[in-house]
Design a protein around this motif. Structure first.
Motif, short mmCIF file in Angstrom:
data_model
loop_
_atom_site.label_atom_id
_atom_site.label_comp_id
_atom_site.label_asym_id
_atom_site.label_seq_id
_atom_site.Cartn_x
_atom_site.Cartn_y
_atom_site.Cartn_z
N ASP A 1 47.08 28.88 32.42
CA ASP A 1 46.79 29.83 33.43
C ASP A 1 46.77 31.08 32.82
N PRO A 2 45.59 31.87 32.83
CA PRO A 2 45.57 33.26 32.10
C PRO A 2 46.51 34.34 32.82
N THR A 3 47.73 34.15 32.82
CA THR A 3 48.49 35.27 33.55
C THR A 3 48.84 36.20 32.58
N ALA A 4 48.91 36.05 31.23
CA ALA A 4 49.25 37.32 30.41
C ALA A 4 48.06 37.18 29.10
N ILE B 1 40.81 26.69 31.54
CA ILE B 1 41.18 27.88 32.28
C ILE B 1 41.60 27.90 33.72
N GLY B 2 42.92 28.04 34.08
CA GLY B 2 43.15 27.75 35.46
C GLY B 2 42.86 28.97 36.31
N LYS C 1 54.25 36.34 41.85
CA LYS C 1 53.36 37.11 42.54
C LYS C 1 51.91 36.57 42.15
N VAL C 2 51.16 36.84 43.24
CA VAL C 2 49.58 36.19 42.98
C VAL C 2 48.66 37.10 42.39
N LEU C 3 47.95 36.66 41.37
CA LEU C 3 46.98 37.63 40.59
C LEU C 3 45.82 37.59 41.19
N ASP C 4 45.30 38.95 40.99
CA ASP C 4 43.54 38.98 41.75
C ASP C 4 42.73 38.38 40.70
N ARG C 5 41.55 37.94 41.14
CA ARG C 5 40.70 37.30 40.39
C ARG C 5 40.09 38.08 39.27
N GLU C 6 39.99 39.46 39.45
CA GLU C 6 39.46 40.12 38.09
C GLU C 6 40.23 40.23 37.03
N THR C 7 41.80 40.23 37.49
CA THR C 7 42.66 40.15 36.24
C THR C 7 42.61 38.82 35.53
N VAL C 8 42.62 37.74 36.28
CA VAL C 8 42.73 36.37 35.83
C VAL C 8 41.74 36.23 34.98
N ALA D 1 41.58 35.48 30.90
CA ALA D 1 40.83 34.47 30.23
C ALA D 1 39.85 34.57 29.44
N LYS D 2 39.19 35.70 29.21
CA LYS D 2 38.48 36.25 28.32
C LYS D 2 39.07 36.34 26.72
N THR D 3 40.25 36.96 27.16
CA THR D 3 41.06 37.09 25.89
C THR D 3 41.58 36.00 25.25
N TYR D 4 42.28 34.97 26.40
CA TYR D 4 42.72 33.53 25.88
C TYR D 4 41.62 32.88 25.01
N GLN D 5 40.05 32.72 25.55
CA GLN D 5 39.28 32.36 24.75
C GLN D 5 39.36 32.56 23.27
N GLU D 6 39.05 34.10 23.21
CA GLU D 6 38.90 34.63 21.81
C GLU D 6 40.13 34.26 21.09
#
Length: 400
Positions: free
Chosen positions: A44-47, A75-76, A93-100, A104-109
């Motif tokens: 879950d790309p929360t950070a 990527i959840g 807290k719920v994350l907005d889709r743009e932040t998610v 996610a892009k950073t996680y991939q890298e």
């Protein structure tokens, strides 16, 4: 026998394996028949930033890739908008889709610094969870009951203490389990704190007649630099994989000799036989522990940078600590006269908090112009100073 050797590497450092026989069968089918299999890791790309503690599972995925696995890196993006309640005492807290998606892009890298992209499928669970629809979601909720859900440790504690539990939080483990149905994975990896969610995948694969039940492999939590508490940014005992090479190298060298072997087991790509031989050499006095630690620091630094950066980091470290030099490229900071020493250390970026600064002063880890500071109530007078925390953190302070 390659299967026995592969299984030994797969089991290395694991906290718990459920259905070991299935993993052995998958390995045998690969080596004898060339059949590949699917290993899932959900994120879950929360950070966006990973530290070495996060990479323990990524290292295990890389080991699976060497033995026939196609890694399904999930990527959840859908479930992150609910938030995993594991270990939480309150609703996330719920994350907005743009932040998610940005996270996610950073996680991939960062993940592809460890995983082989050619043997990795990158998936987003919104692909099937968006399509599940309300009817499908209701059908999913009939596969598990509330009593069983409340057996989960964090839900049980919150329920007994009268704390709020959102209905959406009950959906999270169901949706994570449904991911395993949609992905038809053979093995799912996770931390020990994820056991309930991981077993949900096995349960739902059976309920939806997928034709298989995923094996579950759980990895332990990596201790931080202190060797006691789990690696965490909030505790300041972490090594970030996006940190500068010199910082990664120096931090690895700062761990204890005992913790070094734990890091070798969970983070190194050296074989168990190689590590065992190194331990023997250290015990016999044939290899100095510091040399063994240097090899680990070089390996980890090169993984997230390159060989050249790792060598340069070693040279900088040796210059600083063997020759007792102060590095030339230390940051400069302007501090107001009369500032409390703890606040000054935080402002200079040398400490994460005033409380940590105070602890380091009491432990003798803080110096001004190479002289140890013992007064944690010290106020800085006008002048220029070299502030130092530990052996590797410096800042040039101009106090006006």
């Amino acid at each position: 026998m390659p299967i026995a050797k592969a299984l030994r590497e797969i089991e290395r450092g694991c906290a718990e394996i459920i259905d070991r026989e299935r993993i052995e069968t998958l390995l045998r089918n690969y080596y004898e028949k060339g059949e590949r299999y699917k290993v899932k890791l959900g994120l879950d790309p929360t950070a966006p930033d990973l530290h070495l503690g996060h990479t323990v599972i990524l290292q295990k995925l890389a080991a699976f890739q060497q033995h026939g696995a196609t890694v399904q890196l999930l990527i959840g993006d859908f479930t992150a908008m609910i938030g995993d309640p594991t270990g939480k005492s309150e609703t996330r807290k719920v994350l907005d889709r743009e932040t998610v998606l940005e996270n996610a892009k950073t996680y991939q890298e960062q993940a592809f610094k460890i995983l082989d992209p050619e043997k990795t499928e990158l998936l987003f669970n919104s692909t099937w969870l968006d399509a599940l629809g309300s009817a499908g979601l209701i059908q999913l909720t009939t596969q598990f009951n509330v009593a069983r859900m409340l057996e989960r440790d964090d839900f049980e504690k919150r329920y007994k203490s009268g704390q709020s539990i959102a209905i959406s939080e009950f959906l999270y483990p169901l949706l994570q389990g449904y991911d395993s149905v949609a992905m038809e994975c053979d093995i799912e990896l996770g931390g020990t704190d994820q056991k309930f969610n991981l077993l949900m995948g096995r349960h739902l694969q059976r309920a939806y007649n997928v034709g298989k039940e995923q094996a579950v492999l759980m990895m332990p939590i990596l201790e931080g630099l202190d060797g006691v508490q789990k690696m965490s940014k909030s505790l300041g005992n972490y090594i970030g994989i996006s940190e500068p090479a010199k910082e990664i190298y120096a931090k690895v060298l700062s761990i204890s000799d005992e913790l070094m072997w734990r890091y070798y087991e969970l983070l190194s790509t050296r074989s168990l036989d190689e590590i065992a031989e190194m331990k023997r050499q250290v015990a016999a006095g044939e290899l100095h522990p510091k040399r063994a630690k240097e090899m680990l620091a070089l390996e980890i630094t090169a993984r997230f940078h390159d060989e050249t950066a790792a060598r340069e980091a070693k040279e900088a470290f040796d210059s600083l600590f063997k020759q007792r030099e102060i590095p030339e490229d230390i940051p400069e900071v302007l501090i107001e006269a009369g500032t409390w020493i703890c606040k000054a250390l935080v402002d200079a970026g040398l400490e994460p908090s005033n409380s940590q600064a105070r602890r380091d002063i009491k432990q003798g880890a803080v110096r001004i112009d190479r002289e140890k500071v013992s007064d944690d109530q010290l106020k800085l007078e006008p002048g220029e100073y070299i502030l130092q925390v530990g052996k590797r953190k410096f800042a040039r302070a101009r106090v006006e």
